[in-house]
Scaffold this active site. Structure first.
Site, PDB file in Angstrom:
ATOM      1  N   HIS A 130       0.785  -1.219   0.179  1.00  0.00           N
ATOM      2  CA  HIS A 130      -0.131  -0.035  -0.057  1.00  0.00           C
ATOM      3  C   HIS A 130       0.906   1.301   0.126  1.00  0.00           C
ATOM      4  O   HIS A 130       0.284   2.305  -0.248  1.00  0.00           O
ATOM      5  CB  HIS A 130      -0.929  -0.131   1.199  1.00  0.00           C
ATOM      6  CG  HIS A 130      -0.494   0.229   2.544  1.00  0.00           C
ATOM      7  ND1 HIS A 130      -0.016  -0.776   3.339  1.00  0.00           N
ATOM      8  CD2 HIS A 130       0.075   1.393   2.965  1.00  0.00           C
ATOM      9  CE1 HIS A 130       0.294  -0.365   4.602  1.00  0.00           C
ATOM     10  NE2 HIS A 130       0.475   0.803   4.192  1.00  0.00           N
ATOM     11  N   ASP A 160       0.119  -7.954   1.060  1.00  0.00           N
ATOM     12  CA  ASP A 160       0.545  -6.284   1.347  1.00  0.00           C
ATOM     13  C   ASP A 160       2.097  -6.161   1.650  1.00  0.00           C
ATOM     14  O   ASP A 160       2.380  -5.438   2.384  1.00  0.00           O
ATOM     15  CB  ASP A 160      -0.204  -5.691   2.471  1.00  0.00           C
ATOM     16  CG  ASP A 160      -0.246  -4.313   2.703  1.00  0.00           C
ATOM     17  OD1 ASP A 160       0.080  -3.768   1.484  1.00  0.00           O
ATOM     18  OD2 ASP A 160      -0.292  -3.706   3.884  1.00  0.00           O
ATOM     19  N   GLY A 234       3.363   6.204   8.104  1.00  0.00           N
ATOM     20  CA  GLY A 234       4.849   6.550   7.644  1.00  0.00           C
ATOM     21  C   GLY A 234       5.564   5.381   8.160  1.00  0.00           C
ATOM     22  O   GLY A 234       6.852   5.276   7.613  1.00  0.00           O
ATOM     23  N   ASN A 235       5.282   4.985   9.092  1.00  0.00           N
ATOM     24  CA  ASN A 235       5.862   3.785   9.654  1.00  0.00           C
ATOM     25  C   ASN A 235       5.776   2.418   8.652  1.00  0.00           C
ATOM     26  O   ASN A 235       6.416   1.284   8.897  1.00  0.00           O
ATOM     27  CB  ASN A 235       5.446   3.144  11.241  1.00  0.00           C
ATOM     28  CG  ASN A 235       6.348   3.828  12.249  1.00  0.00           C
ATOM     29  OD1 ASN A 235       5.763   4.847  12.885  1.00  0.00           O
ATOM     30  ND2 ASN A 235       7.562   3.545  12.345  1.00  0.00           N
ATOM     31  N   SER A 236       4.464   2.214   8.004  1.00  0.00           N
ATOM     32  CA  SER A 236       4.172   1.318   7.014  1.00  0.00           C
ATOM     33  C   SER A 236       5.546   0.967   6.334  1.00  0.00           C
ATOM     34  O   SER A 236       5.980   1.729   5.809  1.00  0.00           O
ATOM     35  CB  SER A 236       3.264   1.754   6.281  1.00  0.00           C
ATOM     36  OG  SER A 236       1.870   1.631   6.793  1.00  0.00           O
ATOM     37  N   LEU A 291      -3.613 -26.219  -0.005  1.00  0.00           N
ATOM     38  CA  LEU A 291      -3.738 -27.541   0.841  1.00  0.00           C
ATOM     39  C   LEU A 291      -5.166 -28.278  -0.183  1.00  0.00           C
ATOM     40  O   LEU A 291      -5.302 -29.328   0.154  1.00  0.00           O
ATOM     41  CB  LEU A 291      -4.320 -27.374   2.158  1.00  0.00           C
ATOM     42  CG  LEU A 291      -2.831 -27.131   3.099  1.00  0.00           C
ATOM     43  CD1 LEU A 291      -3.426 -26.886   4.574  1.00  0.00           C
ATOM     44  CD2 LEU A 291      -2.052 -28.149   3.337  1.00  0.00           C
ATOM     45  N   GLY A 292      -5.830 -27.460  -0.733  1.00  0.00           N
ATOM     46  CA  GLY A 292      -7.124 -28.085  -1.328  1.00  0.00           C
ATOM     47  C   GLY A 292      -8.169 -28.265  -0.369  1.00  0.00           C
ATOM     48  O   GLY A 292      -8.846 -29.678  -0.549  1.00  0.00           O
TER      49      GLY A 292
END
Length: 488
Positions: A130, A160, A234-236, A291-292
């Protein structure tokens, strides 16, 4: 007065004798424990772990400065830039209007700021998706103020995470090693490093407040570490590190009503970060194993019926034919308590832990089946289906004329974040002014036509080839079934 003093002397003697007795008792209790602690020596503490609380005032006053000096050079600021063209007037595309009044498309620059972590000395940087989403240009600023243009290697909306690369012309960069997040526990001290609000590199400290948070709603593969270290906009993309100078996770979200830190931040665990970075560097794309199977969380009533003392694990509700779980012999009603030795509590956690591995690798599932525990090894594989969907533009005299469609395979469904067990033909696009706009929308799933199930493009073509004046249609729109009759 004399009587009172005499009583005081007697009481003092009794208190002294009691204190001596208590000290003697404590000596008897503590002595073997102290001896055990000395014998444990290499164990690090009385509790068989190298983790302990401060033992003195001097230890309480210890500084994190050496740790920060070691890791902070590997945390960077990430700037992204996107140019958006907007028409100033609804008549801006009219050449006569533009000749007299001007007003052609205007350019608006959208900037975004976040943080990133250098994970390879040749310039590989991981950040949040993001932070760079849909941007055209990327710039990375190191802690020593060097600036570089960056290239986007991989952007993965599902986790993300995004991976960038900068060219330092051979100069090696400082890096942070990945932590083994399986060893991370609630109460561990962590430091968050990033560039909140654009004020510059900032370090905050806290503890791991919780692990395996799956209901945060930030990404499809949710298994977050929660921390009370102050994390702000801003820490993202910045680093969450432990006291061994290792990367525990990448800070990605906060829980806040005001937009500021309320002491509830979330980080993507390092094991998923490493998986995405390795896929970006080695393959240039990420293929997630599965895993289905479908499963539901174990409730207290289910646990009680299975003879369990507490609710843990997930119960298999559906198995995909010839999928990994089917090949390993799993069936409906099996109760999965662990994957690779780690307990799971919901399908999201199971899905996340499986996705930290690569297709072709094996995972070990602990099952409760028929009242007995057993271990099953599953070879993980990508969901079946083509890497790119085969698209078909429909035309003719029928309700879907002008719609572009694709056959929904488990692979395509996974990439789109849809149910991989769903079947039907997916509407991907509709031409402007086409008749199909009256009936369907992009994202709709065509399930049946005139009572006949539609699972493949061939079945759809066969159904639409019929010369009908009335069409009974069933659609799946955002998980809701819609049915009706269209007359042409």
């Amino acid at each position: 007065m004399m009587h009172i003093k005499t009583m005081t002397r007697h009481v003092s003697k009794l208190l002294l004798l009691s204190a001596v007795a208590v000290l003697a008792l404590l000596a008897v209790v503590i002595s073997p424990l102290f001896s055990y602690g000395q014998a444990a020596g290499a164990q690090g503490s009385l509790f068989g772990s190298d983790k302990r609380v401060p033992q003195s005032q001097a230890e309480v006053e210890l500084s994190y400065a050496p740790l920060v000096k070691q890791v902070s050079p590997a945390v960077v600021s990430v700037y992204s830039r996107k140019v958006v063209r907007q028409n100033a007037s609804p008549f801006a595309n009219d050449p006569i209007f533009r000749e007299f009044f001007g007003g052609g498309p205007r350019e608006q620059v959208q900037n975004s700021l976040g943080s990133g972590v250098i994970v390879s000395e040749d310039g590989v940087i991981v950040t949040n998706n993001h932070v760079i989403n849909n941007a055209d240009e990327f710039r990375v600023v190191l802690s020593d103020r060097r600036e570089y243009e960056a290239e986007l290697i991989l952007a993965d909306e599902r986790t993300d995470l995004a991976v960038l690369r900068i060219d330092t012309e051979g100069d090696p960069l400082p890096t942070i090693d990945y932590a083994d997040t399986r060893d991370t526990e609630v109460g561990d001290i962590v430091l968050a490093i990033g560039n909140p609000f654009g004020v510059g590199q900032t370090v905050t400290t806290g503890i791991i407040s919780a692990t395996a948070r799956t209901d945060v709603g930030v990404s499809d593969y949710a298994f977050f570490l929660q921390t009370d270290a102050a994390v702000n906009p801003g820490n993202s993309g910045g680093a969450l590190i432990n006291t061994k100078a290792e990367l525990v996770g990448v800070n990605t979200a906060i829980f806040s009503r005001s937009g500021g830190s309320n002491g509830i931040g979330f980080a993507i665990p390092a094991e998923m970060v490493k998986r995405v970075v390795d896929a970006a560097v080695n393959e240039g794309m990420i293929v997630r194993p599965w895993l289905g199977l479908k499963a539901q969380s174990v409730t207290y009533d289910i646990a009680k019926s299975q003879g369990m003392t507490r609710p843990v694990g997930v119960m298999v509700t559906e198995v995909f034919d010839e999928g990994p779980a089917d090949e390993a012999g799993l069936s409906r009603g099996d109760l999965i308590t662990k994957i690779d030795g780690r307990e799971v509590y919901d399908e999201k956690g199971l899905k996340f832990l499986a996705a930290t591995r690569s297709p072709g690798e094996k995972s070990e599932l602990t099952l409760l089946r028929g009242g007995k525990y057993e271990t099953v090894r599953v070879t993980l594989a990508p969901p079946p289906g083509a890497t790119e969907a085969e698209l078909e533009l429909l035309d003719g005299r029928h309700p879907f004329s002008g719609a572009e469609v694709a056959e929904l395979s488990p692979r395509l469904a996974e990439e789109m974040g849809r149910d991989p067990f769903a079947t039907g033909v997916l509407v991907t696009r509709i031409l402007r002014g086409a008749y199909a706009w009256r009936i369907v929308r992009p994202g709709d799933l065509i399930v049946s036509i005139n009572g006949e199930s539609v699972k493949t493009l061939e079945q759809l073509d066969d159904a639409l080839a019929e010369d009908e004046s009335s069409w009974a249609i069933e659609l799946d729109r955002n998980g809701r079934r819609i049915s009706g009759t269209v007359r042409l």
